[in-house]
Design a protein around this motif. Sequence first.
Motif, mmCIF file in Angstrom:
data_model
loop_
_atom_site.group_PDB
_atom_site.id
_atom_site.type_symbol
_atom_site.label_atom_id
_atom_site.label_comp_id
_atom_site.label_asym_id
_atom_site.label_seq_id
_atom_site.Cartn_x
_atom_site.Cartn_y
_atom_site.Cartn_z
ATOM 1 N N THR B 52 1.062 -1.158 0.197
ATOM 2 C CA THR B 52 -0.064 0.104 0.087
ATOM 3 C C THR B 52 0.942 1.236 -0.143
ATOM 4 O OG1 THR B 52 -1.630 -1.074 1.258
ATOM 5 C CG2 THR B 52 -1.748 1.160 1.224
ATOM 6 N N ALA B 53 0.769 2.127 -0.987
ATOM 7 C CA ALA B 53 1.298 3.475 -0.957
ATOM 8 C C ALA B 53 0.392 4.533 -1.227
ATOM 9 C CB ALA B 53 2.127 3.234 -2.125
ATOM 10 N N ARG B 54 0.921 5.864 -1.039
ATOM 11 C CA ARG B 54 0.062 7.035 -1.169
ATOM 12 C C ARG B 54 0.070 7.391 -2.772
ATOM 13 N NH1 ARG B 54 -2.957 9.911 1.945
ATOM 14 N NH2 ARG B 54 -2.410 9.110 3.950
ATOM 15 N N VAL B 55 -0.870 6.966 -3.789
ATOM 16 C CA VAL B 55 -0.534 7.424 -5.102
ATOM 17 C C VAL B 55 -1.383 8.471 -5.182
ATOM 18 C CG1 VAL B 55 -1.140 6.810 -7.359
ATOM 19 C CG2 VAL B 55 -0.356 5.037 -5.799
ATOM 20 N N ASP B 76 8.253 5.171 0.853
ATOM 21 C CA ASP B 76 9.197 4.905 1.984
ATOM 22 C C ASP B 76 8.604 6.108 3.189
ATOM 23 O OD1 ASP B 76 11.103 3.978 3.740
ATOM 24 O OD2 ASP B 76 12.736 4.847 2.750
ATOM 25 N N THR B 77 7.558 6.130 3.832
ATOM 26 C CA THR B 77 7.270 6.845 4.756
ATOM 27 C C THR B 77 7.006 6.415 6.120
ATOM 28 O OG1 THR B 77 4.893 7.068 4.564
ATOM 29 C CG2 THR B 77 6.154 8.619 3.005
ATOM 30 N N GLU B 78 6.972 7.223 7.076
ATOM 31 C CA GLU B 78 6.984 6.549 8.235
ATOM 32 C C GLU B 78 5.289 6.043 8.550
ATOM 33 O OE1 GLU B 78 9.471 5.646 10.070
ATOM 34 O OE2 GLU B 78 7.981 4.692 11.514
ATOM 35 N N LEU B 80 3.376 4.942 6.083
ATOM 36 C CA LEU B 80 3.145 3.753 5.387
ATOM 37 C C LEU B 80 3.867 2.385 6.059
ATOM 38 C CD1 LEU B 80 3.150 5.329 1.844
ATOM 39 C CD2 LEU B 80 1.238 3.908 2.910
ATOM 40 N N ASN B 81 5.254 2.768 6.593
ATOM 41 C CA ASN B 81 5.889 1.808 6.879
ATOM 42 C C ASN B 81 5.272 1.309 8.347
ATOM 43 O OD1 ASN B 81 7.687 1.391 4.961
ATOM 44 N ND2 ASN B 81 9.004 2.976 5.800
ATOM 45 N N ASP B 82 4.642 2.206 9.360
ATOM 46 C CA ASP B 82 3.929 1.889 10.409
ATOM 47 C C ASP B 82 2.793 0.959 9.789
ATOM 48 O OD1 ASP B 82 4.961 2.518 12.769
ATOM 49 O OD2 ASP B 82 3.753 4.639 12.801
ATOM 50 N N LEU B 83 1.886 1.136 8.791
ATOM 51 C CA LEU B 83 0.973 0.468 8.452
ATOM 52 C C LEU B 83 1.308 -1.234 8.006
ATOM 53 C CD1 LEU B 83 -1.985 0.419 7.154
ATOM 54 C CD2 LEU B 83 -1.083 0.903 5.162
ATOM 55 N N LEU B 117 11.466 -4.164 8.404
ATOM 56 C CA LEU B 117 10.577 -3.077 8.957
ATOM 57 C C LEU B 117 10.725 -2.844 10.445
ATOM 58 C CD1 LEU B 117 7.359 -4.319 7.097
ATOM 59 C CD2 LEU B 117 8.441 -1.930 6.652
ATOM 60 N N GLY B 118 11.481 -3.695 10.990
ATOM 61 C CA GLY B 118 11.912 -3.538 12.538
ATOM 62 C C GLY B 118 10.815 -4.287 13.130
ATOM 63 N N VAL B 119 10.016 -5.064 12.651
ATOM 64 C CA VAL B 119 9.005 -5.927 13.579
ATOM 65 C C VAL B 119 9.656 -6.638 14.723
ATOM 66 C CG1 VAL B 119 7.214 -7.428 13.675
ATOM 67 C CG2 VAL B 119 7.427 -5.951 11.899
#
Lengths: 612, 244
Positions: B52-55, B76-78, B80-83, B117-119
């Motif tokens: 999922t990205a912001r298009v 690559d935004t905080e 989206l990576n949170d999601l 993703l640092g999970v």
Amino acid sequence: MEGPAAPSATLPLDDAAATALERALARWGREPVRLLQVLREVQEALGWLPPPALTAVSRALGVPLAQVRGVVAFYSFLHAEPRGEYRLLFSDDVPDRMAGSGQRLAEMCERLWLEPGKLSEDGLVSVERTPALGLCDQAPALLVNGRPVTRLTAARAGQVCELVLARVPLEAWPADLFEVEDHVRRRDVLLGDDTRPGEALDAAFARGDAAGLGPQSLLDEIKAARLLGRGGAGFTTGVKWESCSRQPVTPRVVVCNADEGEPGTFKDRLLLRRHFDLVVEGMTLAAWAIGATLGFVYLRGEYRWLLDSLEATLARRREAGLLGRSIRGRPGFDFDIEIHVGAGSYVCGEASALVESLEGKRGIPRNRPPRLAEVGYRGLPTIVNNVESYCAAALIARHGADWFKSRGTARSSGTKLLSVSGDCARPGIYEYPFGVAVREVLADCGGEGAIAVQAGGPSGACLGQDEFGRRVAFEDIETGGALVVFGPERDMFEVARHYAHFFAEESCGFCTPCRVGTSLLKTLVDKVAEGKGTPRDLAEIERLGGVLRTASHCGLGESAPRPLIDTLRRFRPAWERRLGSSSMEPSFDLDGALARARRMTGRDDEGAHLPP
Amino acid sequence: MSARPTFLLDGVEVPFDPGQSVMQAALAAGRHIPHLCYHPEFKPHGSCKVCTARVDGRMMTSCTVPAEMATEVESDTEELNDLRRTLVQMLFAEGNHFCPSCEQSGNCLLQALGYDLGVMTAGFRHLFPDRPVDASHPEILLDFNRCILCELCVRASREVDGKDVFALAGRGIEKHLVVNAESGRLGDTNAAAADKAMSVCPVGVILRKREGFHVPIGERRFDRSPVSDQASDFAPRKPEATRG
């Protein structure tokens, strides 16, 4: 030669199953897209789908067995395990519960000596629950082998039990048990309509001929009327039709979405039962407008009891030259309609999932692009519209766009049917011009004392008292038309919890956020219900809600958190009074985890329990 | 060089060919967008939602959005990576993913993405599915408890092998992979170890027997470098019929 049977990979198909299958294949043909309809009809004959029947269906249609099983396990009305001769299916919608369906279910199970979801030992009867039967105005309701029994008082429930235990065939049951009221409480142009079959078609032809524009004139008229889809999403019908009509591929397809699955909604029940000619007239007009030859009505499985009368209407219209070849004597205008019956899946109300289901598959919403208007049923350009939208289209064709726009608001022209149920004196179907305030509806239906109104079912908005001035219109409350009224004694937390379970049950499972997220939300709400919730859990519900809204594949996942988020905002005390005392409560029951060890050791003394 | 059309991915121009999705174009250009159900040889699926990205302001799966429809893509935004972290955590909670004891460790895309993703934890209460493993096939072992429902094996078997060995059944959290045999067992199908379907699983459901730990842990694909450094390996390509 008689002899020991050779080991066979396939279980034998008994005579009843073979006959049922032959009949279904004769009716539907042997194409893979017929899978769902063939399975449904075989099950109607046998009561369930035994393994040999599945293998035989797989071979007859050329669909892999695993896919057949996948379809059976997707639809909740298809059964791979035996069901009773009498199958009781309780409506488990919120208004049913408010009217005492839980109590009825318990009484009947006790009388019939069985547990919900399990077959009675003698195979006579099974009792199950389903989210919504579309009979909220006469709740509690259930289906007996597909036939509705409404207003289920203790006496009527007892009567049903006696009839079942005496093995009285359904045809011999007292007719009053199966009476379904229309409950039309307020009529406007749609419910007061007197269009004769063919009249709207003639008007559209006349307008098209006069302008020399043919079908384009109808597209223009629908666009000028600013008709927005009545299912709830509110897409501009004329734009949808026009874009489909421009596709190079033929034949094109007209689909009527009669999968009225949104809990609390039942207005299509009335339209299908009393105004089906107008629905079909609207579909036929759509076919003319977009140049379609194929038509489908996707009827929800819960409305199977309406099928015979719908088929009769179609037959009558064929005889009258209103369906079939050269409709109304216009050469080249060929269009006919087939009714497909669904099998218990809420997500199939989503247009692209509905088309997948029409193709005999599991109802999984498609990726877009392409849109259905470009690539729909079997790759053909397809429009899918709500039952009420087709009625509105027929009215526009007959009376014109200006007449239609004279009712409603600037952005929402025409009228809307509302399905009103719950804590009100006069539940039923109300037709208002768009723009009516919730408060006005409450006054009309006798629900003045309401503390909340769920508008548009669980995927709609939960409104508090201070919002009763809001209006039913695409500018304000977009709704498919369900208004469930809640009186002062209702617990809005329990309502939200019920809907959380509903969405977890109905998620198609395609995308991660909805498949896993709806289950996680359900678990969190249940934790709160058990008195083990913490403020952190409420925050987590809100966070997860955001994930579902953002990342879900379709409207189901996007809407699933809404009842939780809405009630958290408007009825927070109902949530907070259930929270545990501390800021951290474990989500598992440590003492409960020892239960198995206690059973194994036969101990249940104080020392075998954790200190409280 | 003819001027190919481009879109902006996190502010950097990415060229694309007509018909490519945002994901395909990005990977072909060596830019990683996290994904699980995407595979370079198959039609996009769009079910895992990890990409999922912001298009142009709208949240969309980059594997299904045609590049032509995109002007500016944020990936690559905080936010989206949170999601993505939450989605990956959901999958870890849904299945039984015990990395230290899993043969796929180091080759597993879910695990690799988790590291990337640092999970640190599954974050949710585990659902602990209890699905019997299928060891009926002489060469293949199936552990359904690790399935992330990407449908790659279903698609590969149907589209490449022409066998329809796998299908999906059920719905919601009950959705699961099934095998096309009356017995429901892989040993009773015409599945072969060389089938495409047997080599596409991004996690540890489909395992080859007698190959366990052939490559030691620590020297496997994602042990050597993080998945986000391997974008080009995921660039779209024609399906290879069978494993070489």
